[in-house]
Design a protein around this motif. Structure first.
Motif, PDB file in Angstrom:
ATOM      1  N   CYS A  20       0.898  -1.255  -0.037  1.00  0.00           N
ATOM      2  CA  CYS A  20      -0.050  -0.078   0.076  1.00  0.00           C
ATOM      3  C   CYS A  20       0.923   1.143   0.017  1.00  0.00           C
ATOM      4  CB  CYS A  20      -0.960   0.073   1.340  1.00  0.00           C
ATOM      5  SG  CYS A  20      -2.363  -1.237   1.224  1.00  0.00           S
ATOM      6  N   SER A  21       1.923   1.195   0.805  1.00  0.00           N
ATOM      7  CA  SER A  21       2.968   2.593   0.682  1.00  0.00           C
ATOM      8  C   SER A  21       3.527   2.671  -0.564  1.00  0.00           C
ATOM      9  CB  SER A  21       4.006   2.174   1.840  1.00  0.00           C
ATOM     10  OG  SER A  21       3.510   2.071   3.273  1.00  0.00           O
ATOM     11  N   VAL A  22       3.843   1.559  -1.184  1.00  0.00           N
ATOM     12  CA  VAL A  22       4.404   1.675  -2.555  1.00  0.00           C
ATOM     13  C   VAL A  22       3.513   2.079  -3.602  1.00  0.00           C
ATOM     14  CG1 VAL A  22       5.379   0.460  -4.435  1.00  0.00           C
ATOM     15  CG2 VAL A  22       6.358  -0.033  -2.259  1.00  0.00           C
ATOM     16  N   SER A  23       2.384   1.578  -3.221  1.00  0.00           N
ATOM     17  CA  SER A  23       1.231   2.149  -4.403  1.00  0.00           C
ATOM     18  C   SER A  23       0.964   3.867  -3.924  1.00  0.00           C
ATOM     19  CB  SER A  23       0.008   1.560  -4.192  1.00  0.00           C
ATOM     20  OG  SER A  23       0.076   0.185  -4.442  1.00  0.00           O
ATOM     21  N   ILE A  25       3.172   6.148  -2.906  1.00  0.00           N
ATOM     22  CA  ILE A  25       3.952   6.867  -3.421  1.00  0.00           C
ATOM     23  C   ILE A  25       3.868   7.033  -4.829  1.00  0.00           C
ATOM     24  CG2 ILE A  25       6.632   6.872  -3.747  1.00  0.00           C
ATOM     25  CD1 ILE A  25       6.712   5.294  -1.000  1.00  0.00           C
ATOM     26  N   LEU A  26       3.734   5.888  -5.576  1.00  0.00           N
ATOM     27  CA  LEU A  26       3.509   5.944  -6.976  1.00  0.00           C
ATOM     28  C   LEU A  26       2.310   6.853  -7.395  1.00  0.00           C
ATOM     29  CD1 LEU A  26       4.279   1.935  -7.966  1.00  0.00           C
ATOM     30  CD2 LEU A  26       5.696   3.955  -8.471  1.00  0.00           C
ATOM     31  N   PHE A  27       1.279   6.637  -6.639  1.00  0.00           N
ATOM     32  CA  PHE A  27       0.268   7.551  -7.048  1.00  0.00           C
ATOM     33  C   PHE A  27       0.701   9.131  -6.955  1.00  0.00           C
ATOM     34  CE2 PHE A  27      -3.326  10.015  -5.551  1.00  0.00           C
ATOM     35  CZ  PHE A  27      -4.292  10.251  -6.622  1.00  0.00           C
ATOM     36  N   CYS A  28       1.463   9.510  -5.705  1.00  0.00           N
ATOM     37  CA  CYS A  28       1.712  10.807  -5.670  1.00  0.00           C
ATOM     38  C   CYS A  28       2.830  11.416  -6.624  1.00  0.00           C
ATOM     39  CB  CYS A  28       2.377  10.945  -4.227  1.00  0.00           C
ATOM     40  SG  CYS A  28       1.257  10.791  -2.860  1.00  0.00           S
ATOM     41  N   PHE A  29       3.785  10.254  -7.252  1.00  0.00           N
ATOM     42  CA  PHE A  29       4.619  10.571  -8.205  1.00  0.00           C
ATOM     43  C   PHE A  29       3.715  10.922  -9.399  1.00  0.00           C
ATOM     44  CE2 PHE A  29       6.966   9.394 -11.727  1.00  0.00           C
ATOM     45  CZ  PHE A  29       8.063   9.987 -11.305  1.00  0.00           C
ATOM     46  N   ASN A  30       2.884  10.298  -9.911  1.00  0.00           N
ATOM     47  CA  ASN A  30       2.118  10.149 -10.988  1.00  0.00           C
ATOM     48  C   ASN A  30       1.291  11.793 -10.972  1.00  0.00           C
ATOM     49  OD1 ASN A  30       2.791   7.935 -12.258  1.00  0.00           O
ATOM     50  ND2 ASN A  30       1.281   6.714 -11.248  1.00  0.00           N
ATOM     51  N   VAL A  31       0.778  11.931 -10.041  1.00  0.00           N
ATOM     52  CA  VAL A  31      -0.010  13.166  -9.856  1.00  0.00           C
ATOM     53  C   VAL A  31       0.939  14.364  -9.988  1.00  0.00           C
ATOM     54  CG1 VAL A  31      -1.283  14.697  -8.110  1.00  0.00           C
ATOM     55  CG2 VAL A  31      -1.982  12.430  -8.193  1.00  0.00           C
ATOM     56  N   PHE A  32       2.044  14.225  -9.253  1.00  0.00           N
ATOM     57  CA  PHE A  32       3.117  15.324  -9.480  1.00  0.00           C
ATOM     58  C   PHE A  32       3.558  15.430 -11.054  1.00  0.00           C
ATOM     59  CE2 PHE A  32       7.619  16.662  -9.451  1.00  0.00           C
ATOM     60  CZ  PHE A  32       7.553  17.754  -8.619  1.00  0.00           C
ATOM     61  N   TRP A  33       3.770  14.598 -11.423  1.00  0.00           N
ATOM     62  CA  TRP A  33       4.266  14.159 -13.071  1.00  0.00           C
ATOM     63  C   TRP A  33       3.236  15.036 -13.776  1.00  0.00           C
ATOM     64  CZ3 TRP A  33       2.138  12.340 -17.512  1.00  0.00           C
ATOM     65  CH2 TRP A  33       3.063  12.292 -18.490  1.00  0.00           C
ATOM     66  N   LEU A  34       1.841  14.678 -13.645  1.00  0.00           N
ATOM     67  CA  LEU A  34       0.661  15.282 -14.349  1.00  0.00           C
ATOM     68  C   LEU A  34       0.680  16.825 -14.217  1.00  0.00           C
ATOM     69  CD1 LEU A  34      -1.725  14.710 -15.948  1.00  0.00           C
ATOM     70  CD2 LEU A  34      -3.147  14.531 -13.853  1.00  0.00           C
ATOM     71  N   PHE A  35       1.044  17.301 -12.806  1.00  0.00           N
ATOM     72  CA  PHE A  35       0.874  18.660 -12.706  1.00  0.00           C
ATOM     73  C   PHE A  35       2.156  19.278 -13.186  1.00  0.00           C
ATOM     74  CE2 PHE A  35       2.598  22.284  -9.975  1.00  0.00           C
ATOM     75  CZ  PHE A  35       1.398  22.926  -9.997  1.00  0.00           C
ATOM     76  N   CYS A  36       3.209  18.634 -13.209  1.00  0.00           N
ATOM     77  CA  CYS A  36       4.557  19.332 -13.999  1.00  0.00           C
ATOM     78  C   CYS A  36       4.264  19.451 -15.300  1.00  0.00           C
ATOM     79  CB  CYS A  36       5.545  18.490 -13.628  1.00  0.00           C
ATOM     80  SG  CYS A  36       6.238  18.774 -11.944  1.00  0.00           S
ATOM     81  N   ASN A  37       3.539  18.561 -15.997  1.00  0.00           N
ATOM     82  CA  ASN A  37       3.405  18.624 -17.521  1.00  0.00           C
ATOM     83  C   ASN A  37       2.344  19.296 -18.105  1.00  0.00           C
ATOM     84  OD1 ASN A  37       5.690  16.593 -18.948  1.00  0.00           O
ATOM     85  ND2 ASN A  37       5.076  15.584 -16.600  1.00  0.00           N
ATOM     86  N   LEU A  38       1.002  19.459 -17.009  1.00  0.00           N
ATOM     87  CA  LEU A  38      -0.061  20.198 -17.672  1.00  0.00           C
ATOM     88  C   LEU A  38      -0.448  21.410 -17.023  1.00  0.00           C
ATOM     89  CD1 LEU A  38      -2.274  16.866 -17.830  1.00  0.00           C
ATOM     90  CD2 LEU A  38      -0.907  18.046 -19.837  1.00  0.00           C
ATOM     91  N   ALA A  39      -0.409  21.278 -15.704  1.00  0.00           N
ATOM     92  CA  ALA A  39      -0.585  22.540 -14.762  1.00  0.00           C
ATOM     93  C   ALA A  39       0.274  23.705 -15.010  1.00  0.00           C
ATOM     94  CB  ALA A  39      -0.910  22.200 -13.397  1.00  0.00           C
ATOM     95  N   ILE A  40       1.597  23.397 -14.658  1.00  0.00           N
ATOM     96  CA  ILE A  40       2.535  24.569 -14.822  1.00  0.00           C
ATOM     97  C   ILE A  40       2.486  25.312 -16.285  1.00  0.00           C
ATOM     98  CG2 ILE A  40       4.903  24.941 -14.827  1.00  0.00           C
ATOM     99  CD1 ILE A  40       5.375  23.134 -12.528  1.00  0.00           C
ATOM    100  N   PRO A  41       2.510  24.353 -17.350  1.00  0.00           N
ATOM    101  CA  PRO A  41       2.515  25.194 -18.735  1.00  0.00           C
ATOM    102  C   PRO A  41       1.117  25.975 -18.590  1.00  0.00           C
ATOM    103  CG  PRO A  41       3.197  23.033 -18.995  1.00  0.00           C
ATOM    104  CD  PRO A  41       2.871  23.047 -17.533  1.00  0.00           C
ATOM    105  N   TRP A  42       0.058  25.652 -18.247  1.00  0.00           N
ATOM    106  CA  TRP A  42      -1.257  26.109 -18.182  1.00  0.00           C
ATOM    107  C   TRP A  42      -1.136  27.580 -17.343  1.00  0.00           C
ATOM    108  CZ3 TRP A  42      -4.775  26.072 -21.948  1.00  0.00           C
ATOM    109  CH2 TRP A  42      -4.813  24.989 -22.709  1.00  0.00           C
ATOM    110  N   CYS A  43      -0.448  27.583 -16.200  1.00  0.00           N
ATOM    111  CA  CYS A  43      -0.377  28.562 -15.372  1.00  0.00           C
ATOM    112  C   CYS A  43       0.391  29.566 -15.940  1.00  0.00           C
ATOM    113  CB  CYS A  43       0.081  27.972 -13.929  1.00  0.00           C
ATOM    114  SG  CYS A  43      -0.967  27.137 -12.874  1.00  0.00           S
ATOM    115  N   THR A  44       1.498  29.087 -16.647  1.00  0.00           N
ATOM    116  CA  THR A  44       2.265  29.932 -17.306  1.00  0.00           C
ATOM    117  C   THR A  44       1.713  30.725 -18.418  1.00  0.00           C
ATOM    118  OG1 THR A  44       4.252  28.780 -16.876  1.00  0.00           O
ATOM    119  CG2 THR A  44       4.705  30.394 -18.246  1.00  0.00           C
ATOM    120  N   LEU A  45       0.844  29.999 -19.243  1.00  0.00           N
ATOM    121  CA  LEU A  45      -0.064  30.743 -20.150  1.00  0.00           C
ATOM    122  C   LEU A  45      -1.088  31.486 -19.778  1.00  0.00           C
ATOM    123  CD1 LEU A  45      -0.413  30.520 -23.267  1.00  0.00           C
ATOM    124  CD2 LEU A  45      -2.171  28.788 -22.875  1.00  0.00           C
TER     125      LEU A  45
END
Length: 331
Positions: A20-23, A25-45
């Protein structure tokens, strides 16, 4: 046999906990990756679009920069233009009073900041809202009070009633035509702005000698949209004292950049009042670079006043003129 059974169950639970702990951590990593690839560019725009849009909706900062300089500078016969007397130097005389303004002018200091509030009957009066709730009283009720009674040295002054904005303007024309007034609005309601705009439209002399100060950028924008000739200033509260902003230099820098480079040009402010704890030479230069004159509050110590005069070269708001270096050197 029972011992081995309990040991097996414990190991099984530990294994499931690790899974469960590994799952997680992976979920948090995926959310962070999604934010970095989608949210930050949209915020910048979005930020880029806001910056471009601000160039088209901004108001003219000042209808006449020479008029602003004439208000803030000083003739040769005046000893200093550094000090702006808060509430007409409320530590030295009854605050927001005509007697206090006369005392400032007699000492050679013409810049005064006064508080403005709106009564229940819709009249603008000069009053400190921390001491008196003018919004719940009418002008007739307030003018029955003697404002000198609230000052420690009030017995040294003649009784004086609270002045409405119209009465104050008449006093300036008759007895204090050299004063420059910084009118700080504590009430930023639509009713207050409408009353002030109407008054300043009918009294051009008062408009020419007054800088309107408010903590609300929206109120300043609405007021200057009604009457662009009004010179306005922003009172910057100590929002940066919040832990969430102080914890990150990046967040603080972004907040300051938005305030200076987007909000200030849009609302068309000419001066900004900053806390002495939140200003340095770099921040002062950043404000000057966007055409806004910084003023520091509250500065009461003689050493602090010398520092802002000699090193920072910034005007300051003070509660007392008795500690002015100019007057101390004379004494």
């Amino acid at each position: 046999m029972s011992y081995w059974r309990w040991l097996w169950l414990a190991l099984k639970m530990i294994y499931q906990l690790l899974c469960c702990s590994v799952s997680l951590i992976l979920f948090c990593f995926n959310v962070f990756w999604l934010f970095c690839n989608l949210a930050i560019p949209w915020c910048t725009l979005t930020l880029l679009i806001v910056c471009i849009a601000s160039k088209f909706v901004k108001l003219q900062r000042s209808p006449n920069e020479k008029r602003l300089l004439s208000l803030l500078s000083t003739p040769e016969d005046r000893p200093s233009y550094w000090a702006i007397a808060n509430r007409a130097a409320g530590f030295d005389a009854p605050e927001n009073s005509k007697a206090a303004i006369k005392k400032c002018l007699a000492r050679g200091y013409r810049n005064v900041l006064l508080d403005a509030g709106l009564t229940s009957c819709g009249e603008i009066v000069l009053a400190n809202p921390k001491r008196m709730n003018v919004a719940q009283q009418s002008l007739d009720e307030l003018q029955k009070l003697n404002i000198t009674e609230y000052h420690p040295m009030g017995s040294q002054y003649e009784p004086e009633s609270m002045a409405s904005l119209r009465q104050f303007a008449e006093f300036l024309d008759a007895e204090a035509d050299q004063a420059t007034v910084f009118l700080r609005l504590h009430d930023t309601s639509a009713r207050m702005l409408d009353q002030l705009q109407k008054f300043m439209t009918t009294d051009e002399a008062f408009t020419q000698r007054t800088v309107v100060i408010s903590r609300s950028p929206l109120a300043i924008y609405q007021l200057r949209k009604l009457k662009p000739e009004i010179i306005c200033g922003l009172w910057h509260e100590t929002f940066l004292s919040l832990a969430i902003l102080k914890s990150s230099t990046l967040v603080t820098s972004i907040y300051g950049a938005i305030l200076r480079n987007i909000i200030a040009p849009v609302i068309g402010i000419s001066v900004v009042f900053l806390s002495k704890e939140e200003i340095n030479l770099h921040i002062a230069d950043l404000w000057r670079n966007v055409g806004v004159r910084p003023i520091v509050y509250m500065v009461n110590s003689p050493n602090e006043k010398r520092y802002f005069q000699k090193t920072m070269k910034i005007q300051y708001l003070t509660d007392s003129l008795r500690s002015e270096p100019h007057l101390l050197m004379k004494a």
